[in-house]
Scaffold this motif. Structure first.
Motif, PDB file in Angstrom:
ATOM      1  N   ARG A  21      21.104   1.134  39.507  1.00 42.88           N
ATOM      2  CA  ARG A  21      21.522   2.204  40.022  1.00 42.88           C
ATOM      3  C   ARG A  21      22.932   2.706  39.224  1.00 42.88           C
ATOM      4  O   ARG A  21      23.870   1.633  39.281  1.00 42.88           O
ATOM      5  CB  ARG A  21      21.682   2.092  41.550  1.00 42.88           C
ATOM      6  N   LEU A  22      23.083   3.769  38.614  1.00 45.30           N
ATOM      7  CA  LEU A  22      24.403   4.151  37.776  1.00 45.30           C
ATOM      8  C   LEU A  22      24.957   4.990  38.609  1.00 45.30           C
ATOM      9  O   LEU A  22      24.299   6.245  38.663  1.00 45.30           O
ATOM     10  CB  LEU A  22      23.832   4.338  36.468  1.00 45.30           C
ATOM     11  N   ALA A  23      25.935   5.105  38.941  1.00 46.99           N
ATOM     12  CA  ALA A  23      26.794   6.272  39.573  1.00 46.99           C
ATOM     13  C   ALA A  23      27.510   7.024  38.687  1.00 46.99           C
ATOM     14  O   ALA A  23      28.077   6.252  37.507  1.00 46.99           O
ATOM     15  CB  ALA A  23      27.899   5.438  40.928  1.00 46.99           C
TER      16      ALA A  23
ATOM     17  N   ASP B 175      30.521  -1.199  48.026  1.00 43.12           N
ATOM     18  CA  ASP B 175      29.779  -1.424  49.164  1.00 43.12           C
ATOM     19  C   ASP B 175      28.448  -1.646  48.612  1.00 43.12           C
ATOM     20  O   ASP B 175      27.675  -1.843  49.643  1.00 43.12           O
ATOM     21  CB  ASP B 175      29.876  -0.205  49.919  1.00 43.12           C
ATOM     22  N   GLY B 176      27.982  -1.732  47.413  1.00 40.05           N
ATOM     23  CA  GLY B 176      26.743  -2.106  46.753  1.00 40.05           C
ATOM     24  C   GLY B 176      25.963  -0.911  46.863  1.00 40.05           C
ATOM     25  O   GLY B 176      24.565  -1.117  46.729  1.00 40.05           O
TER      26      GLY B 176
ATOM     27  N   GLY C 270      29.277   1.851  37.612  1.00 31.91           N
ATOM     28  CA  GLY C 270      29.422   3.365  37.610  1.00 31.91           C
ATOM     29  C   GLY C 270      30.233   3.990  36.639  1.00 31.91           C
ATOM     30  O   GLY C 270      31.086   3.198  36.051  1.00 31.91           O
ATOM     31  N   LEU C 271      30.166   4.982  36.398  1.00 30.24           N
ATOM     32  CA  LEU C 271      31.055   5.713  35.197  1.00 30.24           C
ATOM     33  C   LEU C 271      32.066   6.484  36.157  1.00 30.24           C
ATOM     34  O   LEU C 271      31.671   7.543  36.850  1.00 30.24           O
ATOM     35  CB  LEU C 271      30.468   6.683  34.515  1.00 30.24           C
ATOM     36  N   VAL C 272      33.252   5.986  36.145  1.00 31.70           N
ATOM     37  CA  VAL C 272      34.178   6.451  37.172  1.00 31.70           C
ATOM     38  C   VAL C 272      35.609   6.910  36.526  1.00 31.70           C
ATOM     39  O   VAL C 272      35.907   6.615  35.253  1.00 31.70           O
ATOM     40  CB  VAL C 272      34.622   5.367  38.252  1.00 31.70           C
TER      41      VAL C 272
ATOM     42  N   PRO D  55      31.177  -4.165  40.414  1.00 28.91           N
ATOM     43  CA  PRO D  55      31.748  -4.854  41.441  1.00 28.91           C
ATOM     44  C   PRO D  55      32.234  -6.594  40.688  1.00 28.91           C
ATOM     45  O   PRO D  55      31.381  -6.879  39.910  1.00 28.91           O
ATOM     46  CB  PRO D  55      30.925  -5.236  42.497  1.00 28.91           C
ATOM     47  N   GLN D  56      33.289  -6.634  41.082  1.00 30.97           N
ATOM     48  CA  GLN D  56      33.934  -8.030  40.547  1.00 30.97           C
ATOM     49  C   GLN D  56      33.058  -9.257  40.694  1.00 30.97           C
ATOM     50  O   GLN D  56      32.580  -9.293  42.075  1.00 30.97           O
ATOM     51  CB  GLN D  56      35.507  -8.243  41.230  1.00 30.97           C
ATOM     52  N   ALA D  57      32.824  -9.994  39.782  1.00 25.73           N
ATOM     53  CA  ALA D  57      32.092 -11.300  39.809  1.00 25.73           C
ATOM     54  C   ALA D  57      32.521 -12.041  38.603  1.00 25.73           C
ATOM     55  O   ALA D  57      33.217 -11.776  37.648  1.00 25.73           O
ATOM     56  CB  ALA D  57      30.648 -10.735  39.693  1.00 25.73           C
TER      57      ALA D  57
END
Length: 246
Positions: free
Chosen positions: A11-13, A52-53, A58-60, A177-179
């Protein structure tokens, strides 16, 4: 990663103005069995969506909270002023902030530029969205400063735009998200946006060899061993007959 752990899709935002088309095309070529789902989000909502998953990456538009999201800056956009086609500023290739001093400069609530001081004269009321501000520009109410991609997104035949140097600029980044380590599919997309080749050692792990392929390899090795052992003598070595006495 086991078979049950492999995500069924990626899923790409993406935010308004950003065009992921070329990267999506490469994704489909390289990972035809892993669907890529595009998720539209406003520039303001995209970071929260990722945290929030609601999307894998995402391209932000920067900035984002680096304690929550990782980010790789991709490019910086030119800031332009959107004006009517009959505006006097269309005579120039670019417009300075000083030339906008007497203009009503619209400042929509979803503005993505980080202004310390907005140029020009303020409007009586701030438009709710960039789209609303574009309508006001077309009506002759004022002008609008936006990243060039948003000017293109809201293109109208009666409007045009010109670059405005020495203004805040919008930076676009790939974020997730950071990981400790980016997930495999995120690494795949990082490789795509960075132009890595399909054979790059980074990104997706090598595809495990199928049992049928392994069996074929063993058969080949066995055949090689048999051929090596048919030369006669101990250890399969070939011996040249000793020359007789003359």
């Amino acid at each position: 990663m086991t078979g049950s752990d492999i995500p069924s899709s990626f899923r790409l935002a993406y935010v308004p103005g950003v065009t992921p088309t070329k990267w999506v095309r490469v994704w489909h070529e390289r990972l035809p069995d892993t669907p890529l789902e595009l998720v539209q989000a406003t520039a303001a909502d995209a970071p929260g969506l990722l945290a929030d998953g609601g999307a894998d990456a995402g391209l932000v538009r920067l900035p984002v909270d680096r304690d929550v999201l990782a980010a790789i800056p991709l490019y910086t956009e030119t800031t332009v002023v959107v004006i009517p086609k009959d505006h006097v500023a269309t005579a120039a290739e670019e417009v300075s902030l000083a030339e906008l001093a007497d203009e009503i400069v619209l400042h929509p609530l979803d503005d993505v530029l980080d202004w310390e001081t907005l140029p020009g004269r303020p409007a009586v009321e701030r438009p709710a969205t960039t789209a609303d501000a574009i309508e006001l520009v077309a009506a002759g109410v004022g002008v609008l400063l936006v990243p060039q991609s948003l000017a293109r997104l809201h293109h109208r035949k009666d409007l045009t735009y010109r670059p405005v140097p020495e203004t805040p600029e919008s930076r676009v980044a790939l974020s997730w998200p950071q990981a400790d380590e980016a997930p495999d599919l995120v690494e795949e997309f990082i490789g795509i946006v960075r132009g890595r080749t399909v054979n790059s050692t980074r990104g997706r792990a090598a595809t495990p060899q199928r049992p049928t392929d392994k069996a074929k390899e063993k058969a080949k090795e066995k055949a090689k061993g048999k051929r090596a052992g048919t030369g006669g003598g101990q250890g399969g070595a070939r011996h040249k007959p000793a020359a007789g006495r003359k």
